[in-house]
Design an enzyme around this catalytic site. Sequence first.
Site, PDB file in Angstrom:
ATOM      1  N   HIS A  95       0.840  -1.197   0.000  1.00  0.00           N
ATOM      2  CA  HIS A  95       0.000   0.000   0.000  1.00  0.00           C
ATOM      3  C   HIS A  95       0.872   1.243   0.000  1.00  0.00           C
ATOM      4  CE1 HIS A  95      -3.434   2.553   0.500  1.00  0.00           C
ATOM      5  NE2 HIS A  95      -2.866   3.145   1.541  1.00  0.00           N
ATOM      6  N   SER A  96       0.533   2.198  -0.870  1.00  0.00           N
ATOM      7  CA  SER A  96       1.224   3.475  -0.968  1.00  0.00           C
ATOM      8  C   SER A  96       2.718   3.248  -1.246  1.00  0.00           C
ATOM      9  CB  SER A  96       0.984   4.289   0.310  1.00  0.00           C
ATOM     10  OG  SER A  96       1.361   5.634   0.146  1.00  0.00           O
ATOM     11  N   MET A  97       3.613   3.722  -0.406  1.00  0.00           N
ATOM     12  CA  MET A  97       5.035   3.476  -0.605  1.00  0.00           C
ATOM     13  C   MET A  97       5.323   1.992  -0.745  1.00  0.00           C
ATOM     14  SD  MET A  97       8.314   4.472   1.841  1.00  0.00           S
ATOM     15  CE  MET A  97       8.060   3.108   3.001  1.00  0.00           C
TER      16      MET A  97
END
Length: 250
Positions: A95-97
């Site tokens: 998720h995300s990074m």
Amino acid sequence: MSTADDVSTAWIRRYHPAARAGRRLVCFPHAGGSASFFLPTSARFSPDTDVVAIQYPGRQDRLREPCITDIGTLADRIVDELLTLSEKPTVFFGHSMGSVIGYEVAFRLERKGVNAPHTLIASGRRGPATHRDESVHRRDDDGIIAELKLLNGTDAGVLGDEEILRMSLPALRGDYRAIETYHGDPEQRLRSSITVLTGDADSKTTVEEAHAWRRHTEGDFRIRVFSGGHFFLTRHQQAVNEEIAQALGA
């Protein structure tokens, strides 16, 4: 050196060890996040799946270790750890990074021909070569806290606990520096398939930017848009789990 299928290490966390599982899910946290973010995911898919959550340095029980502020270096270190695991059909979920880290780890493992995933699920992140000029990591502490409140990804109780919040700021700053200074290679592609999950009101990723993941795979590509912002997955956990289950069963 090999790591047994029911063992946790500094980098590899198994909250529900499943040594006899025939498949594996490797989870990569968001900026400022920790392996424990995926505790519910581990509970959902164990014991049929060996659920591995990556713990980056600089947080929780690794608080005294310096953060790694370069995505490539972090990916290299994680590759070293995953190479110690047995080979099983594998899905990466970030998720995300964590989506970018999972992507870079997958690319490195594909080049080595060992332990590469057959599917990368990239959640809450624009395509790797889609760059924005961001500088949250250069803000003062109050500026970083304001960003957390904007994204609404940190538990309200933590945001209200000054001591805990201040302890987490070095990891947050280091992670933001890593992801904000990252520039993905527009020509780099995975052989594995990519599934993208995104929120329709995510201030960090437009739906168009999420579609940019398509150019980074030679395999199948699909995208699913959810209602919500950057942490849409907490609201739609059951539906996200369905996407993971579909990938694991492929």
